[in-house]
Design a protein around this motif. Structure first.
Motif, mmCIF file in Angstrom:
data_model
loop_
_atom_site.group_PDB
_atom_site.id
_atom_site.type_symbol
_atom_site.label_atom_id
_atom_site.label_comp_id
_atom_site.label_asym_id
_atom_site.label_seq_id
_atom_site.Cartn_x
_atom_site.Cartn_y
_atom_site.Cartn_z
ATOM 1 N N GLU A 88 0.861 -1.171 0.000
ATOM 2 C CA GLU A 88 0.000 0.000 0.000
ATOM 3 C C GLU A 88 0.901 1.225 0.000
ATOM 4 O OE1 GLU A 88 -3.527 0.049 2.662
ATOM 5 O OE2 GLU A 88 -2.768 -1.904 3.331
ATOM 6 N N GLY A 89 0.755 2.063 -0.997
ATOM 7 C CA GLY A 89 1.597 3.250 -1.088
ATOM 8 C C GLY A 89 1.710 3.724 -2.514
ATOM 9 N N ARG A 90 2.274 4.904 -2.684
ATOM 10 C CA ARG A 90 2.446 5.451 -4.022
ATOM 11 C C ARG A 90 3.499 4.641 -4.784
ATOM 12 N NH1 ARG A 90 1.718 11.971 -4.131
ATOM 13 N NH2 ARG A 90 -0.206 12.043 -2.886
ATOM 14 N N PRO A 91 3.201 4.209 -5.989
ATOM 15 C CA PRO A 91 4.151 3.378 -6.732
ATOM 16 C C PRO A 91 5.501 4.043 -6.946
ATOM 17 C CG PRO A 91 1.993 3.258 -7.746
ATOM 18 C CD PRO A 91 1.915 4.332 -6.698
ATOM 19 N N GLU A 92 5.522 5.376 -7.132
ATOM 20 C CA GLU A 92 6.797 6.055 -7.380
ATOM 21 C C GLU A 92 7.703 6.049 -6.161
ATOM 22 O OE1 GLU A 92 3.732 9.499 -6.905
ATOM 23 O OE2 GLU A 92 3.792 7.390 -7.527
ATOM 24 N N SER A 93 7.149 5.770 -4.995
ATOM 25 C CA SER A 93 7.971 5.602 -3.793
ATOM 26 C C SER A 93 8.274 4.138 -3.528
ATOM 27 C CB SER A 93 7.263 6.210 -2.576
ATOM 28 O OG SER A 93 7.031 7.583 -2.746
ATOM 29 N N THR A 94 7.263 3.304 -3.749
ATOM 30 C CA THR A 94 7.371 1.886 -3.388
ATOM 31 C C THR A 94 8.249 1.095 -4.353
ATOM 32 O OG1 THR A 94 5.166 1.967 -2.397
ATOM 33 C CG2 THR A 94 6.026 -0.204 -2.970
ATOM 34 N N LEU A 95 8.042 1.270 -5.650
ATOM 35 C CA LEU A 95 8.741 0.437 -6.631
ATOM 36 C C LEU A 95 10.253 0.655 -6.639
ATOM 37 C CD1 LEU A 95 6.118 0.641 -9.489
ATOM 38 C CD2 LEU A 95 6.806 -1.432 -8.293
ATOM 39 N N PRO A 96 10.759 1.895 -6.605
ATOM 40 C CA PRO A 96 12.216 2.060 -6.570
ATOM 41 C C PRO A 96 12.856 1.409 -5.348
ATOM 42 C CG PRO A 96 11.173 4.118 -7.190
ATOM 43 C CD PRO A 96 10.075 3.203 -6.744
ATOM 44 N N GLU A 117 -3.234 8.042 -15.020
ATOM 45 C CA GLU A 117 -2.410 6.844 -15.166
ATOM 46 C C GLU A 117 -1.045 7.162 -15.767
ATOM 47 O OE1 GLU A 117 -5.739 3.375 -15.761
ATOM 48 O OE2 GLU A 117 -5.621 4.920 -17.300
ATOM 49 N N THR A 118 -1.006 8.028 -16.769
ATOM 50 C CA THR A 118 0.288 8.361 -17.368
ATOM 51 C C THR A 118 1.151 9.186 -16.415
ATOM 52 O OG1 THR A 118 -0.696 10.288 -18.459
ATOM 53 C CG2 THR A 118 -0.589 8.264 -19.727
ATOM 54 N N GLN A 119 0.517 10.025 -15.599
ATOM 55 C CA GLN A 119 1.283 10.805 -14.627
ATOM 56 C C GLN A 119 1.961 9.911 -13.601
ATOM 57 O OE1 GLN A 119 -1.663 13.540 -13.139
ATOM 58 N NE2 GLN A 119 -1.640 14.783 -15.002
ATOM 59 N N VAL A 120 1.241 8.881 -13.151
ATOM 60 C CA VAL A 120 1.826 7.963 -12.169
ATOM 61 C C VAL A 120 2.971 7.179 -12.786
ATOM 62 C CG1 VAL A 120 1.387 5.926 -10.751
ATOM 63 C CG2 VAL A 120 -0.270 7.789 -10.776
ATOM 64 N N GLU A 121 2.773 6.641 -13.990
ATOM 65 C CA GLU A 121 3.849 5.845 -14.586
ATOM 66 C C GLU A 121 5.058 6.715 -14.933
ATOM 67 O OE1 GLU A 121 2.475 5.263 -19.213
ATOM 68 O OE2 GLU A 121 1.272 4.348 -17.650
ATOM 69 N N SER A 122 4.830 7.981 -15.295
ATOM 70 C CA SER A 122 5.951 8.884 -15.555
ATOM 71 C C SER A 122 6.715 9.169 -14.266
ATOM 72 C CB SER A 122 5.453 10.192 -16.166
ATOM 73 O OG SER A 122 4.896 9.974 -17.444
ATOM 74 N N ALA A 123 5.977 9.346 -13.172
ATOM 75 C CA ALA A 123 6.637 9.554 -11.880
ATOM 76 C C ALA A 123 7.444 8.326 -11.480
ATOM 77 C CB ALA A 123 5.601 9.874 -10.809
ATOM 78 N N VAL A 124 6.903 7.146 -11.753
ATOM 79 C CA VAL A 124 7.631 5.910 -11.474
ATOM 80 C C VAL A 124 8.906 5.847 -12.313
ATOM 81 C CG1 VAL A 124 7.572 3.392 -11.748
ATOM 82 C CG2 VAL A 124 5.640 4.578 -10.689
ATOM 83 N N GLY A 125 8.798 6.185 -13.594
ATOM 84 C CA GLY A 125 9.967 6.159 -14.468
ATOM 85 C C GLY A 125 11.062 7.086 -13.990
ATOM 86 N N ARG A 126 10.684 8.290 -13.570
ATOM 87 C CA ARG A 126 11.690 9.238 -13.071
ATOM 88 C C ARG A 126 12.337 8.737 -11.788
ATOM 89 N NH1 ARG A 126 7.524 12.834 -14.607
ATOM 90 N NH2 ARG A 126 6.839 13.036 -12.433
#
Length: 486
Positions: A88-96, A117-126
């Protein structure tokens, strides 16, 4: 040689079959599947813009369906010697953090065209770039892949018929890919974690009870999705007459009802198309078998429309930038509509079905949306947001695209208003649907079940239905509201 490690980030692609992101991850020596429950997807959130309002982002029906889908995915992965790490958490914090913990070389994910959806995946990519991990994105939720379209995304026609004819004549559908062999987990795999509950994700909600009046018990997951395809197409042989029955309103098999599994990614549209073609080869090819593909292309059309027009679809004037409609705000009328207390039985029955089950027929959706946007002239986006809350089969492009279409601000600027009473008489001639969801009207003959306001006081007493007591008085005059539109 050093072993390579990949993460596959599951999103609205909760399946093993025909999953491009999963197959790409399985090129590594070790694969760690991960799912994140993003808190931004739950609870009350603002609908942005100059006329902002707050709404419940994800209601209990879709939350429960999603939890079941994720649980089914974990079970399928475990059956194959793998697992699913849940956070549970924001993917851009959790996945890295997870990628760093297992020394991942790359992360695979699917992409979608809508802004959130694109904003979240872009944040994850960065965020992955910041820790030196490559991200790889794939498109895998439409029947036709964008690379196979006969035109560029910014040249996609704004009318469905033009789009469909071009795609049918100049492109092909790729074969669905089989479930891959899934490599072993990394040696230092994080704790998989238990699943949250509905109330964990949103303390204001609880798990919804199954309502026996619903058309189908929608159980989330790939297992249930594939079983539904088998049941509808092969066991029930329902595809044979799909075009004739698809506007029904009661029962499990008047339409395919694949949409909850398609929109949560438990079912691939290319898999469905392959089954349609297999059915045509083994049983019959007719207008009905074509029509299911026709409907899948409608779904594609809105995906590519949102890829083309972006956030314009969420603006009050839509992609047409129309400023000639006096959209209103009326909290009392909105609450009566959202509760199914409008006094118009065909509208109320559909809304009560939606509230009780998370589902409503396509015919019902068109009439309920038309009443909201064309008769009440309430800001159509509030109606669409209410559907976003309740629908078990919600998809942003399909939902907002169809609402904009009905409201005359989307892909067809013509008057798309529905003759609701005419529709009720055509599609519920004996009032069996209305009385199914409005049992207080069960004693009425069909003509009064659809128009109870036509009863005299003596007739109300005879049938035991008093307007304003047993069932609401109509909130508007339908005929008058139709005449003053504009």
């Amino acid at each position: 040689m050093a072993r390579s490690t990949a993460l596959v980030w599951f999103r609205r692609d909760l399946r093993l079959h025909d999953n491009t992101a999963l197959r790409a991850a399985c090129e590594a020596d070790a694969v760690l599947p991960v799912y994140c429950f993003d808190p931004r997807t739950y609870g009350h959130r603002p609908f942005g813009g100059p006329d902002s309002f707050e709404f419940l982002k994800t209601g209990p029906h879709r939350t429960q369906f999603r939890l079941e889908s994720v649980a089914d995915l974990r079970s399928s992965l475990r059956d194959r010697g793998s697992d699913l790490v849940v956070r549970e958490g924001r993917p851009e914090s959790t996945l890295p953090a997870i990628a760093a913990a297992v020394d991942a070389d790359f992360v695979t994910m699917h992409t979608w065209p809508t802004a959130e959806e694109t904003q979240v995946e872009s944040a994850v990519g960065r965020a992955l770039d910041d820790v030196g991990v490559e991200s790889r994105r794939f498109w895998g939720h439409t029947l036709t892949h964008p690379d196979d379209l006969p035109m560029a995304i910014d040249e996609v026609p704004d009318t469905y018929t033009t789009f469909r004819k071009a795609v049918e004549s100049e492109s092909s559908v790729r074969d669905p890919s089989p479930t891959p062999e899934i490599p072993s987990l990394p040696s230092e795999t994080p704790e998989a974690n238990d699943f949250p509950t509905v109330s964990d994700l949103d303390p204001t909600l609880s798990s919804p009870a199954r309502d026996g009046r619903g058309v189908l018990s929608f159980v989330g997951g790939e297992t249930a999705a594939l079983a539904r395809v088998e049941s509808y197409i092969w066991e029930g042989d329902n595809l044979r007459a799909y075009k004739q029955t698809r506007n029904g309103m009661l029962g499990p098999d008047y339409s395919s009802k694949f949409s909850p599994w398609l929109n949560e990614g438990c079912l691939s549209p290319r898999y469905v198309q392959a089954e349609v073609e297999r059915y045509e080869d083994r049983r019959v090819e007719n207008e009905s078998t074509y029509w299911l593909t026709f409907e899948l292309r409608w779904r594609d059309f809105f995906q590519f429309q949102f890829a083309k027009h972006g956030t314009k679809f969420f603006q009050r004037g839509g992609i047409r930038a129309r400023d000639d409609i006096d959209w209103r705000t009326d909290e009392e009328q909105f609450e009566r509509w959202v509760d199914g207390r409008t006094g118009i039985p065909f509208v109320d029955a559909n809304v009560r079905e939606l509230n009780a089950t998370g589902y409503m027929s396509n015919r019902g959706r068109q009439n309920v949306a038309s009443f909201f946007a064309n008769n009440l002239r309430l800001d159509w986006r509030r109606g669409a947001a209410s559907f976003e809350t309740q629908l078990v089969d919600y998809d942003p492009a399909s939902n907002y695209g169809n609402w904009a279409y009905i409201a005359g601000v989307g892909n067809d600027s013509r008057d798309r208003s529905f003759d609701i009473l005419g529709q009720a008489r055509t599609y519920d001639s004996d009032a069996s649907y209305v009385t199914h969801w409005l049992p207080e009207l069960a004693a009425l003959p069909p003509e009064y079940a659809h128009e109870p306001w036509k009863m005299t006081a003596a007739e109300q007493a005879e049938y035991g239905v008093e307007l304003g007591v047993d069932y609401p008085e109509p909130m508007i005059d339908l005929e008058a509201s139709s005449q003053r539109r504009g």
